[in-house]
Scaffold this motif. Structure first.
Motif, PDB file in Angstrom:
ATOM      1  N   GLN A 115      50.582   8.106  24.324  1.00  0.00           N
ATOM      2  CA  GLN A 115      50.234   9.717  24.441  1.00  0.00           C
ATOM      3  C   GLN A 115      51.557  10.137  24.206  1.00  0.00           C
ATOM      4  N   ALA A 116      52.223   9.690  25.494  1.00  0.00           N
ATOM      5  CA  ALA A 116      53.066  10.833  25.044  1.00  0.00           C
ATOM      6  C   ALA A 116      54.456  11.144  24.166  1.00  0.00           C
ATOM      7  N   LEU A 117      54.321   9.508  23.195  1.00  0.00           N
ATOM      8  CA  LEU A 117      55.489   9.255  21.527  1.00  0.00           C
ATOM      9  C   LEU A 117      54.141  10.423  21.164  1.00  0.00           C
ATOM     10  N   HIS A 118      52.716   9.715  21.423  1.00  0.00           N
ATOM     11  CA  HIS A 118      51.841  10.923  19.806  1.00  0.00           C
ATOM     12  C   HIS A 118      52.357  12.320  19.790  1.00  0.00           C
ATOM     13  N   PHE A 119      52.721  12.731  20.817  1.00  0.00           N
ATOM     14  CA  PHE A 119      53.352  13.887  21.733  1.00  0.00           C
ATOM     15  C   PHE A 119      54.664  14.658  20.728  1.00  0.00           C
ATOM     16  N   ALA A 120      55.450  13.639  21.095  1.00  0.00           N
ATOM     17  CA  ALA A 120      56.538  13.412  20.449  1.00  0.00           C
ATOM     18  C   ALA A 120      56.889  13.664  19.246  1.00  0.00           C
ATOM     19  N   ARG A 121      56.258  12.629  18.371  1.00  0.00           N
ATOM     20  CA  ARG A 121      55.931  12.780  16.973  1.00  0.00           C
ATOM     21  C   ARG A 121      55.956  14.147  17.189  1.00  0.00           C
ATOM     22  N   LYS A 122      55.046  14.363  16.765  1.00  0.00           N
ATOM     23  CA  LYS A 122      54.528  15.801  16.685  1.00  0.00           C
ATOM     24  C   LYS A 122      55.104  17.387  17.231  1.00  0.00           C
ATOM     25  N   HIS A 123      56.181  16.748  17.610  1.00  0.00           N
ATOM     26  CA  HIS A 123      57.033  18.330  18.095  1.00  0.00           C
ATOM     27  C   HIS A 123      58.172  17.750  17.449  1.00  0.00           C
ATOM     28  N   LEU A 124      58.631  16.680  16.879  1.00  0.00           N
ATOM     29  CA  LEU A 124      59.528  16.128  15.819  1.00  0.00           C
ATOM     30  C   LEU A 124      59.175  16.904  14.472  1.00  0.00           C
ATOM     31  N   GLU A 125      57.751  16.910  13.954  1.00  0.00           N
ATOM     32  CA  GLU A 125      57.309  17.112  13.268  1.00  0.00           C
ATOM     33  C   GLU A 125      57.755  18.431  12.788  1.00  0.00           C
ATOM     34  N   ILE A 126      57.047  19.560  13.277  1.00  0.00           N
ATOM     35  CA  ILE A 126      57.117  21.168  13.583  1.00  0.00           C
ATOM     36  C   ILE A 126      58.664  21.141  13.942  1.00  0.00           C
ATOM     37  N   SER A 127      59.308  20.674  14.327  1.00  0.00           N
ATOM     38  CA  SER A 127      60.805  21.512  15.504  1.00  0.00           C
ATOM     39  C   SER A 127      61.324  21.284  13.771  1.00  0.00           C
ATOM     40  N   GLN A 128      61.467  20.255  13.343  1.00  0.00           N
ATOM     41  CA  GLN A 128      61.376  20.105  11.417  1.00  0.00           C
ATOM     42  C   GLN A 128      60.878  21.187  10.936  1.00  0.00           C
ATOM     43  N   GLU A 129      59.849  21.681  10.738  1.00  0.00           N
ATOM     44  CA  GLU A 129      59.085  22.700   9.408  1.00  0.00           C
ATOM     45  C   GLU A 129      60.343  23.842   9.840  1.00  0.00           C
ATOM     46  N   ILE A 130      59.879  23.649  11.308  1.00  0.00           N
ATOM     47  CA  ILE A 130      60.347  25.328  11.909  1.00  0.00           C
ATOM     48  C   ILE A 130      62.463  25.560  11.902  1.00  0.00           C
ATOM     49  N   GLY A 131      62.524  24.701  11.492  1.00  0.00           N
ATOM     50  CA  GLY A 131      64.117  24.671  11.377  1.00  0.00           C
ATOM     51  C   GLY A 131      64.969  24.930  13.113  1.00  0.00           C
TER      52      GLY A 131
END
Length: 373
Positions: free
Chosen positions: A322-338
Protein backbone atom coordinates in the motif's frame (compact mmCIF):
# COMPACT_ATOMS: atom_id res chain seq x y z
CA UNK A 1 -28.15 71.89 -11.01
CA UNK A 2 -24.45 71.03 -10.78
CA UNK A 3 -24.64 70.47 -7.01
CA UNK A 4 -27.65 68.22 -7.20
CA UNK A 5 -26.21 66.01 -9.91
CA UNK A 6 -22.92 65.50 -8.06
CA UNK A 7 -24.83 64.58 -4.92
CA UNK A 8 -27.28 62.37 -6.83
CA UNK A 9 -24.42 60.45 -8.41
CA UNK A 10 -22.70 60.08 -5.04
CA UNK A 11 -25.87 58.82 -3.34
CA UNK A 12 -26.37 56.25 -6.09
CA UNK A 13 -22.73 55.19 -5.66
CA UNK A 14 -23.31 54.81 -1.93
CA UNK A 15 -26.45 52.75 -2.49
CA UNK A 16 -24.64 50.39 -4.88
CA UNK A 17 -21.69 49.92 -2.49
CA UNK A 18 -24.07 49.15 0.37
CA UNK A 19 -25.69 46.52 -1.87
CA UNK A 20 -22.21 45.05 -2.40
CA UNK A 21 -21.71 46.17 -6.00
CA UNK A 22 -18.45 48.06 -5.51
CA UNK A 23 -17.55 48.16 -9.19
CA UNK A 24 -20.70 49.99 -10.22
CA UNK A 25 -20.56 52.08 -7.04
CA UNK A 26 -17.02 53.24 -7.83
CA UNK A 27 -18.12 54.24 -11.35
CA UNK A 28 -20.84 56.49 -9.89
CA UNK A 29 -18.44 58.06 -7.40
CA UNK A 30 -15.92 58.67 -10.21
CA UNK A 31 -18.68 60.37 -12.20
CA UNK A 32 -19.56 62.49 -9.16
CA UNK A 33 -15.92 63.63 -8.89
CA UNK A 34 -15.97 64.52 -12.62
CA UNK A 35 -19.07 66.68 -12.18
CA UNK A 36 -17.42 68.30 -9.16
CA UNK A 37 -18.81 70.26 -6.23
CA UNK A 38 -18.01 73.39 -4.24
CA UNK A 39 -18.85 71.58 -1.00
CA UNK A 40 -15.51 70.21 0.17
CA UNK A 41 -17.09 68.14 2.93
CA UNK A 42 -19.13 66.25 0.31
CA UNK A 43 -16.05 65.81 -1.86
CA UNK A 44 -14.10 64.43 1.12
CA UNK A 45 -16.89 61.89 1.75
CA UNK A 46 -16.83 60.87 -1.92
CA UNK A 47 -13.03 60.39 -1.87
CA UNK A 48 -13.32 58.32 1.30
CA UNK A 49 -15.99 56.04 -0.18
CA UNK A 50 -14.07 55.71 -3.45
CA UNK A 51 -11.01 54.65 -1.48
CA UNK A 52 -13.08 52.06 0.39
CA UNK A 53 -14.71 50.77 -2.80
CA UNK A 54 -11.32 50.26 -4.47
CA UNK A 55 -10.04 48.62 -1.29
CA UNK A 56 -12.87 46.05 -1.47
CA UNK A 57 -12.12 45.56 -5.17
CA UNK A 58 -8.48 44.85 -4.13
CA UNK A 59 -7.26 47.75 -6.29
CA UNK A 60 -5.02 48.99 -3.50
CA UNK A 61 -2.98 51.60 -5.38
CA UNK A 62 -6.22 53.34 -6.43
CA UNK A 63 -7.55 53.06 -2.88
CA UNK A 64 -4.32 54.67 -1.65
CA UNK A 65 -4.66 57.55 -4.10
CA UNK A 66 -8.21 58.43 -3.00
CA UNK A 67 -7.51 58.08 0.73
CA UNK A 68 -4.56 60.47 0.21
CA UNK A 69 -6.88 62.96 -1.54
CA UNK A 70 -9.31 62.61 1.33
CA UNK A 71 -6.57 63.25 3.91
CA UNK A 72 -5.35 66.38 2.08
CA UNK A 73 -8.89 67.69 1.81
CA UNK A 74 -9.76 66.99 5.45
CA UNK A 75 -6.66 68.93 6.51
CA UNK A 76 -7.48 71.80 4.16
CA UNK A 77 -10.93 72.27 5.71
CA UNK A 78 -9.66 71.58 9.25
CA UNK A 79 -11.91 68.52 9.71
CA UNK A 80 -10.03 66.67 12.50
CA UNK A 81 -12.39 63.67 12.65
CA UNK A 82 -12.21 63.39 8.86
CA UNK A 83 -8.42 63.55 9.04
CA UNK A 84 -8.39 60.77 11.64
CA UNK A 85 -10.64 58.56 9.51
CA UNK A 86 -8.63 59.18 6.32
CA UNK A 87 -5.40 58.38 8.22
CA UNK A 88 -6.86 55.10 9.47
CA UNK A 89 -7.99 54.13 5.97
CA UNK A 90 -4.55 55.00 4.59
CA UNK A 91 -2.89 52.90 7.29
CA UNK A 92 -5.00 49.83 6.47
CA UNK A 93 -4.26 50.19 2.76
CA UNK A 94 -0.51 50.63 3.33
CA UNK A 95 -0.53 47.53 5.56
CA UNK A 96 -1.99 45.42 2.73
CA UNK A 97 0.70 46.81 0.40
CA UNK A 98 3.36 45.67 2.90
CA UNK A 99 4.45 49.26 3.68
CA UNK A 100 4.32 48.59 7.41
CA UNK A 101 6.33 51.53 8.78
CA UNK A 102 4.31 54.10 6.79
CA UNK A 103 1.14 52.30 7.88
CA UNK A 104 2.07 52.67 11.57
CA UNK A 105 2.60 56.42 11.12
CA UNK A 106 -0.89 56.81 9.62
CA UNK A 107 -2.60 54.63 12.23
CA UNK A 108 -0.77 56.50 15.00
CA UNK A 109 -2.15 59.79 13.59
CA UNK A 110 -5.63 58.22 13.70
CA UNK A 111 -4.97 57.30 17.35
CA UNK A 112 -3.62 60.74 18.34
CA UNK A 113 -6.52 62.66 16.81
CA UNK A 114 -9.12 60.26 18.27
CA UNK A 115 -7.62 60.77 21.74
CA UNK A 116 -7.47 64.54 21.25
CA UNK A 117 -11.16 64.54 20.20
CA UNK A 118 -12.19 62.22 23.06
CA UNK A 119 -13.48 59.74 20.46
CA UNK A 120 -13.24 56.40 22.32
CA UNK A 121 -14.61 54.32 19.45
CA UNK A 122 -12.07 55.83 17.05
CA UNK A 123 -9.32 55.30 19.61
CA UNK A 124 -10.23 51.61 19.99
CA UNK A 125 -10.29 51.16 16.23
CA UNK A 126 -6.89 52.85 15.86
CA UNK A 127 -5.33 50.66 18.58
CA UNK A 128 -6.71 47.57 16.84
CA UNK A 129 -5.39 48.73 13.46
CA UNK A 130 -1.90 49.39 14.85
CA UNK A 131 -1.99 45.90 16.36
CA UNK A 132 -2.90 44.54 12.93
CA UNK A 133 -0.01 46.34 11.24
CA UNK A 134 2.54 44.95 13.72
CA UNK A 135 0.88 41.52 13.49
CA UNK A 136 1.16 41.53 9.67
CA UNK A 137 4.75 42.77 9.84
CA UNK A 138 5.63 40.11 12.43
CA UNK A 139 4.11 37.36 10.29
CA UNK A 140 5.97 38.70 7.26
CA UNK A 141 9.26 38.63 9.19
CA UNK A 142 8.63 35.13 10.55
CA UNK A 143 7.82 33.72 7.08
CA UNK A 144 11.38 34.54 6.06
CA UNK A 145 12.55 32.05 8.72
CA UNK A 146 10.50 28.93 7.95
CA UNK A 147 10.48 27.62 11.51
CA UNK A 148 7.97 26.37 14.04
CA UNK A 149 6.18 29.05 16.08
CA UNK A 150 8.42 30.39 18.83
CA UNK A 151 11.65 30.26 16.76
CA UNK A 152 11.78 33.87 15.67
CA UNK A 153 14.34 36.50 14.87
CA UNK A 154 14.68 39.23 17.51
CA UNK A 155 12.98 41.73 15.18
CA UNK A 156 10.02 39.42 14.54
CA UNK A 157 9.67 38.75 18.27
CA UNK A 158 9.69 42.45 19.18
CA UNK A 159 7.22 43.24 16.39
CA UNK A 160 4.76 40.56 17.54
CA UNK A 161 5.13 41.71 21.15
CA UNK A 162 4.17 45.22 20.02
CA UNK A 163 1.14 43.79 18.21
CA UNK A 164 0.15 42.04 21.43
CA UNK A 165 0.50 45.25 23.46
CA UNK A 166 -1.78 47.17 21.10
CA UNK A 167 -4.36 44.35 21.09
CA UNK A 168 -4.28 44.39 24.92
CA UNK A 169 -4.89 48.16 24.94
CA UNK A 170 -7.69 47.70 22.41
CA UNK A 171 -9.19 44.93 24.53
CA UNK A 172 -9.33 46.97 27.72
CA UNK A 173 -10.94 49.88 25.83
CA UNK A 174 -13.61 47.77 24.09
CA UNK A 175 -14.39 46.14 27.45
CA UNK A 176 -14.94 49.65 28.81
CA UNK A 177 -17.20 50.36 25.81
CA UNK A 178 -19.02 47.05 26.31
CA UNK A 179 -18.42 45.99 22.69
CA UNK A 180 -18.47 42.17 22.87
CA UNK A 181 -17.90 41.58 19.15
CA UNK A 182 -14.74 43.72 19.23
CA UNK A 183 -13.59 41.84 22.34
CA UNK A 184 -13.90 38.60 20.38
CA UNK A 185 -11.69 39.96 17.59
CA UNK A 186 -9.08 41.17 20.10
CA UNK A 187 -8.99 37.80 21.89
CA UNK A 188 -8.58 35.94 18.58
CA UNK A 189 -5.68 38.14 17.50
CA UNK A 190 -4.05 37.96 20.93
CA UNK A 191 -4.26 34.18 20.65
CA UNK A 192 -2.63 34.25 17.23
CA UNK A 193 0.22 36.57 18.25
CA UNK A 194 0.95 34.54 21.40
CA UNK A 195 0.95 31.36 19.30
CA UNK A 196 3.53 32.83 16.90
CA UNK A 197 5.62 33.90 19.91
CA UNK A 198 5.56 30.29 21.12
CA UNK A 199 3.50 31.12 24.25
CA UNK A 200 1.06 28.26 23.73
CA UNK A 201 -0.65 28.26 27.14
CA UNK A 202 -1.40 32.00 26.81
CA UNK A 203 -2.61 31.42 23.24
CA UNK A 204 -5.01 28.73 24.51
CA UNK A 205 -6.43 31.02 27.20
CA UNK A 206 -7.13 33.75 24.61
CA UNK A 207 -8.63 31.35 22.05
CA UNK A 208 -10.98 29.94 24.72
CA UNK A 209 -12.25 33.49 25.34
CA UNK A 210 -12.61 33.92 21.58
CA UNK A 211 -14.57 30.67 21.40
CA UNK A 212 -16.98 31.74 24.15
CA UNK A 213 -17.79 35.02 22.39
CA UNK A 214 -18.19 33.32 19.00
CA UNK A 215 -20.74 30.95 20.56
CA UNK A 216 -22.51 33.90 22.20
CA UNK A 217 -22.98 35.50 18.78
CA UNK A 218 -23.68 32.23 16.95
CA UNK A 219 -20.71 33.11 14.73
CA UNK A 220 -19.94 29.66 13.30
CA UNK A 221 -16.98 30.78 11.20
CA UNK A 222 -15.24 32.38 14.21
CA UNK A 223 -16.08 29.33 16.32
CA UNK A 224 -14.51 27.08 13.67
CA UNK A 225 -11.35 29.21 13.61
CA UNK A 226 -11.10 29.10 17.41
CA UNK A 227 -11.35 25.28 17.47
CA UNK A 228 -8.69 25.03 14.78
CA UNK A 229 -6.37 27.41 16.66
CA UNK A 230 -6.94 25.52 19.93
CA UNK A 231 -6.07 22.27 18.15
CA UNK A 232 -2.83 23.75 16.78
CA UNK A 233 -1.71 25.17 20.14
CA UNK A 234 -2.32 21.89 22.02
CA UNK A 235 -0.12 20.04 19.48
CA UNK A 236 2.85 22.16 20.60
CA UNK A 237 2.13 21.35 24.24
CA UNK A 238 2.19 17.65 23.32
CA UNK A 239 -1.52 17.24 24.16
CA UNK A 240 -2.37 15.35 20.97
CA UNK A 241 -5.54 13.78 22.39
CA UNK A 242 -7.00 17.22 23.17
CA UNK A 243 -5.93 18.49 19.74
CA UNK A 244 -7.81 15.62 18.09
CA UNK A 245 -11.02 16.62 19.92
CA UNK A 246 -10.68 20.24 18.78
CA UNK A 247 -9.91 19.24 15.19
CA UNK A 248 -13.04 17.04 15.18
CA UNK A 249 -15.11 20.07 16.17
CA UNK A 250 -13.37 22.05 13.40
CA UNK A 251 -14.33 19.30 10.97
CA UNK A 252 -18.00 19.25 12.06
CA UNK A 253 -18.29 23.02 11.66
CA UNK A 254 -16.50 23.09 8.30
CA UNK A 255 -19.14 20.62 7.06
CA UNK A 256 -21.97 22.75 8.47
CA UNK A 257 -20.44 25.79 6.76
CA UNK A 258 -19.94 23.75 3.56
CA UNK A 259 -16.33 24.93 3.38
CA UNK A 260 -14.46 22.12 1.61
CA UNK A 261 -11.00 23.70 1.80
CA UNK A 262 -11.29 23.97 5.58
CA UNK A 263 -12.73 20.45 5.76
CA UNK A 264 -9.68 19.16 3.87
CA UNK A 265 -7.33 21.02 6.23
CA UNK A 266 -9.15 19.56 9.28
CA UNK A 267 -8.88 16.01 7.90
CA UNK A 268 -5.17 16.55 7.22
CA UNK A 269 -4.63 17.86 10.78
CA UNK A 270 -6.54 14.88 12.20
CA UNK A 271 -4.47 12.47 10.13
CA UNK A 272 -1.26 14.03 11.44
CA UNK A 273 -2.55 14.08 15.02
CA UNK A 274 -3.49 10.37 14.96
CA UNK A 275 -0.03 9.66 13.51
CA UNK A 276 1.46 11.45 16.53
CA UNK A 277 -0.82 9.33 18.74
CA UNK A 278 0.48 6.28 16.80
CA UNK A 279 -3.09 5.32 15.86
CA UNK A 280 -2.23 4.64 12.22
CA UNK A 281 -5.58 3.12 11.18
CA UNK A 282 -7.39 6.33 12.13
CA UNK A 283 -4.62 8.44 10.60
CA UNK A 284 -5.19 6.60 7.32
CA UNK A 285 -8.94 7.10 7.54
CA UNK A 286 -8.52 10.90 7.79
CA UNK A 287 -5.75 11.14 5.21
CA UNK A 288 -7.97 9.24 2.76
CA UNK A 289 -10.79 11.74 3.43
CA UNK A 290 -8.31 14.56 2.85
CA UNK A 291 -7.21 12.91 -0.41
CA UNK A 292 -10.77 12.65 -1.73
CA UNK A 293 -11.53 16.32 -1.01
CA UNK A 294 -8.19 17.46 -2.48
CA UNK A 295 -9.09 15.56 -5.66
CA UNK A 296 -12.57 17.13 -5.75
CA UNK A 297 -11.04 20.59 -5.33
CA UNK A 298 -8.35 19.90 -7.95
CA UNK A 299 -5.75 20.73 -5.32
CA UNK A 300 -2.68 18.84 -6.59
CA UNK A 301 -0.40 20.08 -3.79
CA UNK A 302 -2.89 18.82 -1.18
CA UNK A 303 -3.23 15.56 -3.05
CA UNK A 304 0.55 15.06 -3.09
CA UNK A 305 0.70 15.79 0.62
CA UNK A 306 -2.07 13.27 1.29
CA UNK A 307 -0.32 10.54 -0.73
CA UNK A 308 2.94 11.19 1.12
CA UNK A 309 1.17 11.02 4.51
CA UNK A 310 -0.66 7.83 3.50
CA UNK A 311 2.63 6.26 2.44
CA UNK A 312 4.11 7.04 5.87
CA UNK A 313 1.11 5.65 7.73
CA UNK A 314 1.07 2.41 5.73
CA UNK A 315 4.81 1.94 6.40
CA UNK A 316 4.12 2.34 10.12
CA UNK A 317 1.51 -0.42 9.81
CA UNK A 318 3.99 -2.58 7.87
CA UNK A 319 1.80 -2.50 4.72
CA UNK A 320 4.59 -1.95 2.22
CA UNK A 321 2.49 -2.75 -0.88
CA UNK A 322 0.00 0.00 0.00
CA UNK A 323 2.81 2.37 0.93
CA UNK A 324 4.48 1.81 -2.44
CA UNK A 325 1.21 2.60 -4.27
CA UNK A 326 1.01 6.01 -2.54
CA UNK A 327 4.74 6.71 -2.93
CA UNK A 328 4.26 6.23 -6.70
CA UNK A 329 1.30 8.64 -6.69
CA UNK A 330 3.36 11.11 -4.67
CA UNK A 331 6.19 10.92 -7.22
CA UNK A 332 3.78 11.39 -10.14
CA UNK A 333 2.15 14.48 -8.57
CA UNK A 334 5.49 15.99 -7.45
CA UNK A 335 6.82 15.71 -11.01
CA UNK A 336 3.65 17.23 -12.41
CA UNK A 337 3.67 20.27 -10.09
CA UNK A 338 7.46 20.71 -10.22
CA UNK A 339 8.03 19.97 -6.53
CA UNK A 340 11.69 18.91 -6.69
CA UNK A 341 11.86 18.24 -2.98
CA UNK A 342 8.77 16.01 -3.09
CA UNK A 343 10.12 14.19 -6.12
CA UNK A 344 13.40 13.31 -4.38
CA UNK A 345 11.59 12.23 -1.22
CA UNK A 346 9.25 10.00 -3.21
CA UNK A 347 12.17 8.41 -5.10
CA UNK A 348 13.99 7.59 -1.85
CA UNK A 349 10.80 6.16 -0.36
CA UNK A 350 10.11 4.00 -3.42
CA UNK A 351 13.65 2.63 -3.44
CA UNK A 352 13.42 1.73 0.26
CA UNK A 353 9.97 0.15 -0.15
CA UNK A 354 11.04 -1.88 -3.18
CA UNK A 355 14.05 -3.22 -1.32
CA UNK A 356 11.85 -3.98 1.72
CA UNK A 357 9.38 -5.85 -0.49
CA UNK A 358 12.11 -7.86 -2.22
CA UNK A 359 13.64 -8.74 1.17
CA UNK A 360 10.30 -10.25 2.08
CA UNK A 361 8.38 -10.09 5.35
CA UNK A 362 10.11 -9.75 8.70
CA UNK A 363 12.42 -6.98 7.54
CA UNK A 364 11.16 -3.73 9.05
CA UNK A 365 13.94 -1.51 7.84
CA UNK A 366 11.86 0.60 5.45
CA UNK A 367 11.67 4.02 7.04
CA UNK A 368 10.20 6.85 4.96
CA UNK A 369 12.07 10.00 3.96
CA UNK A 370 10.41 13.10 5.35
CA UNK A 371 9.99 16.45 3.75
CA UNK A 372 6.65 18.05 4.59
CA UNK A 373 6.46 20.29 7.60
Amino acid sequence: RMEASCLELALEGERLCKAGDFKAGAAFFEAAVQVGTEDLKTLSAIYSQLGNAYFYLKEYSKALEYHKHDLTLARTIGDRIGEAKASGNLGNTLKILGQFDEAVVCCQRHLDISQEQGDKVGEARALYNIGNVYHAKGKHLSWNTAQDPGYLSQEAKETLQKASEYYERNLSLVKELGDRAAQGRAYGNLGNTQYLLGNFSEAIAFHKERLAIAKEFGDKAAERRAYSNLGNAHIFLGRFDISAEYYKKTLQLSRQLKDQAVEAQACYSLGNTYTLLQDYERAIEYHLKHLVIAQELGDRVGEGRACWSLGNAYVSLGSHEQALHFARKHLEISQEIGDRNGELTAQVNMAQLKSALSLGPGDEDAGMAHHYS
